[in-house]
Design a protein around this motif. Structure first.
Motif, short mmCIF file in Angstrom:
data_model
loop_
_atom_site.label_atom_id
_atom_site.label_comp_id
_atom_site.label_asym_id
_atom_site.label_seq_id
_atom_site.Cartn_x
_atom_site.Cartn_y
_atom_site.Cartn_z
N ARG A 1 0.83 -1.21 0.00
CA ARG A 1 0.00 0.00 0.00
C ARG A 1 0.86 1.25 0.00
NH1 ARG A 1 -5.80 -0.11 2.17
NH2 ARG A 1 -6.39 -2.28 1.88
N CYS B 1 -9.16 -6.72 -5.39
CA CYS B 1 -10.11 -6.22 -4.41
C CYS B 1 -10.85 -5.03 -5.02
CB CYS B 1 -9.36 -5.79 -3.15
SG CYS B 1 -10.34 -4.84 -1.99
N ARG C 1 -12.28 -2.73 -3.59
CA ARG C 1 -12.10 -1.50 -2.81
C ARG C 1 -10.74 -0.86 -3.06
NH1 ARG C 1 -15.82 -2.13 1.87
NH2 ARG C 1 -17.72 -2.44 0.69
N CYS C 2 -9.68 -1.69 -2.89
CA CYS C 2 -8.34 -1.09 -2.89
C CYS C 2 -7.49 -1.55 -4.07
CB CYS C 2 -7.62 -1.40 -1.59
SG CYS C 2 -7.15 -3.13 -1.42
N CYS D 1 -10.77 -7.57 -0.24
CA CYS D 1 -9.64 -8.20 0.44
C CYS D 1 -9.83 -8.12 1.95
CB CYS D 1 -8.32 -7.56 0.01
SG CYS D 1 -8.00 -5.96 0.77
N CYS E 1 -9.44 -4.73 3.71
CA CYS E 1 -10.58 -3.81 3.55
C CYS E 1 -11.76 -4.24 4.39
CB CYS E 1 -10.95 -3.70 2.07
SG CYS E 1 -9.77 -2.71 1.12
#
Ligand SMILES: [Zn+2]
Ligand SMILES: [Zn+2]
Lengths: 357, 97
Positions: free
Chosen positions: A153, A282, A284-285, A294, A297
Motif C-alpha cells: 500500500r 479487491c 475497494r483497494c 480483500c 478492507c
C-alpha cells in the motif's frame, strides 16, 4: 591453521560458502556476493533505468544488506535508479522505536532518503487504536493482514516504479515448503517468482532471492553493517516456525537443499486439470485477492463502522455481514469519514507530496 | 584461560541482552574445545530457554559461529581447540527484522 582462499588470492579464508562450498577471504567474498546480486538483477532484468525504487526497510539484516548492496551496485554499474528506503510504523508504543532508529542510521550511513509511513497514513488507524477498539485477543489478525499489505500500500501511495524487498533464499525455500504443506497450489506456483505484482502494476522484486541467509549475515558482519534483530521468529506455535526449523535442520546436513527446494518450486507446473482459485483484484483497494473484497478492507470496514469483529471469522460470514451493512447504510462507506480507505488509489494526503525521491 | 565470548543477531536476548562476555575458563587436563565451551556456556552464561541456543550438543542450526573472525566451519567446528585470548562470536540468523 586457517585455510587459504579458494580464489587463490593468497589471503586466508574467513568463511565457507554454503552455496558453493568455497572457502573465501573477506575481499573475495564481498566480490562474489555483490557480483551474484548484480547477476540476478541483470539476468532477470529487474529494473529499468531512470526509475524509482522503494526498498522495504525494516532495520533487519536482510533489508539492511539489500539497501547497502543496491546502493553500491547502482553506483558501480550505473543502473540509474533513484533509491529510497520505505519503512512502516505500525504505531505500537515502544515496538518500532529501536528498529526505526536503525533505519534512520541506514539512511545516514548509506545516504539514501527515507520515508516512514504509519498505519495511520495507510489505514487510518494505529495498532494501538485498533487494540483499544478490539482488545488484545484478536489484534494478531489485524497485525498479520495489515502488515502483509503495508509495504504494498505504501509503494502504491507513493507511486514508485518498483518495490524491492529483502527476501532471501532461505525465506523463499521456507515459503515453498509452507505452500506444499498447506496444499496451496496457487501460491506455490507464484512464490518463487523474482518479480510479482500485487494488482496495481508496481512490480515487487526480490534481488536477494538467491542469497543464503548465512551469507547475508556474514556479509553484514564483515561489512560492519548495523542492523536490528527482533524477537525470535520461532515464536511458539507459529506454523512458519516449524517449516523453518525443518529447513534449518536439513540445511545443516546439506546446504544445497535450499537451492534444490527453490529449483523444485520454480519448475513445478500446476496441472491444467487442477482447480485453481481465481485471483481477482479487491474492488475497494485494488490489491490482489481471491475474494471480492480483500481481508484488509473487510477489517477496515469493521473498524470504521464500529464492528471490529468483522473479518475475524469465516469469509462467508464476513460477506453476509457486509451485505447486510450495505443494505442498512445504503451507499458505500466512501467519504463517510476520513478513516475510510475504500477510495483506495485516490487516497493522497497532502503530506506525501513532500517526498523527495 | 581468558577468552571473549560474544552473542549477537538476537542471540544476546538469551544472555540477559549482554553481547560481550569476558570469560575465564577453569583449567583442565585436556584442551578446551568449542564442544566443551558450549556446555560451559549453558551452565554459566545462558539465562533462559537453552533449546533456542543448543541442539544435539551443538549450536542450534541457524546460529553462526566465528572464531577470531573466521567461520568455525573452516576450523573444525566443535573440535576447534580454543587458545587464550580467542574471540568467539555466536550470531543468530534466526531472528527477524
Ligand atoms: Zn580471496
Ligand atoms: Zn482491499
Amino acid at each position: 591453521m586457517p585455510s587459504k582462499c579458494s580464489a587463490k588470492c593468497g589471503r586466508n579464508a574467513v568463511l565457507k560458502r554454503p552455496k558453493t562450498g568455497d572457502s573465501l577471504c573477506k575481499e573475495c567474498f564481498f566480490e562474489a556476493f555483490e557480483n551474484e546480486v548484480h547477476f540476478t538483477v541483470t539476468k532477470a532484468k529487474l529494473f529499468k533505468p531512470n526509475t524509482t525504487v522503494a526498498i522495504g526497510a525494516s532495520g533487519g539484516k536482510d533489508s539492511t544488506v539489500l539497501a547497502y548492496v543496491l546502493k553500491l551496485l547502482n553506483e558501480k554499474y550505473d543502473y540509474k535508479l533513484k533509491l529510497f528506503l520505505l519503512s512502516i510504523d505500525e504505531g505500537i508504543t515502544g515496538y518500532r522505536d529501536d528498529s526505526l532508529d536503525t533505519v534512520k542510521q541506514n539512511r545516514d550511513d548509506y545516504d539514501i532518503p527515507l520515508k516512514i509511513l504509519s498505519y495511520k497514513d495507510l489505514y487510518g488507524w494505529t495498532m494501538d487504536e485498533i487494540v483499544a477498539e478490539i482488545g488484545r485477543k484478536n489484534n494478531c489478525t489485524f497485525c498479520g493482514v495489515f502488515r502483509r499489505q503495508a509495504l504494498d500500500r505504501g509503494a502504491n501511495l507513493l507511486k514508485v516504479d518498483y518495490l524491492a524487498t529483502g527476501h532471501n533464499a532461505d525465506d523463499i525455500a521456507e515459503t515453498v515448503l509452507m505452500n506444499i504443506l498447506r496444499g496451496d497450489v496457487a501460491r506455490l506456483s507464484r512464490c518463487t517468482s523474482i518479480i510479482t505484482d500485487s494488482g496495481d502494476g508496481i512490480p515487487r522484486v526480490k534481488p536477494l532471492k538467491y542469497c543464503y541467509e548465512k551469507e547475508i549475515v556474514m556479509y553484514a558482519y564483515f561489512r560492519k553493517l548495523v542492523y536490528f534483530s527482533t524477537e525470535c521468529v520461532f515464536a511458539p506455535n507459529a506454523y512458519r516456525g516449524h517449516a523453518r526449523i525443518l529447513l534449518k535442520d536439513l540445511e545443516k546436513i546439506d546446504p544445497a537443499v535450499i537451492m534444490n527446494i527453490i529449483h523444485s518450486g520454480e519448475t513445478m507446473k500446476v496441472s491444467e486439470h487442477s482447480k485453481m482459485p481465481t485471483l481477482t483484484k479487491c474492488t475497494r483497494c485494488g490489491y490482489v485477492s481471491s475474494q471480492e473484497i480483500c481481508k484488509a478492507c473487510v477489517l477496515l470496514e469493521g473498524l470504521n463502522k464500529g464492528l471490529p469483529r468483522l473479518g475475524i471469522g469465516k469469509s462467508s460470514k464476513v460477506k453476509r455481514i457486509l451485505e447486510e451493512n450495505e443494505k442498512l447504510k445504503g451507499a458505500s462507506c466512501n467519504g463517510e469519514d476520513n478513516k475510510c480507505l475504500c477510495s483506495g488509489n485516490d487516497l493522497k494526503p497532502s503530506k506525501f507530496n513532500d517526498l523527495k525521491i | 584461560m581468558k577468552i571473549t565470548v560474544e552473542f549477537s543477531g538476537g542471540a544476546e536476548l538469551l544472555f540477559n541482552n549482554k553481547k560481550s562476555h569476558d570469560v575465564d575458563l577453569p583449567d583442565k587436563d585436556t584442551n578446551w574445545t568449542i564442544a566443551n565451551l558450549l556446555l560451559w556456556i549453558k551452565d554459566n552464561l545462558l539465562q533462559e530457554r537453552p533449546e533456542l541456543f543448543l541442539q544435539d550438543n551443538s549450536v542450534r542450526p541457524g546460529i553462526l559461529v566465528l572464531v577470531n573472525d573466521t567461520d568455525w566451519e573452516l576450523l573444525g567446528c566443535l573440535d576447534y581447540k580454543i587458545e587464550p585470548r580467542d574471540k568467539i562470536i555466536f550470531i543468530s540468523t534466526l531472528h527477524g527484522g
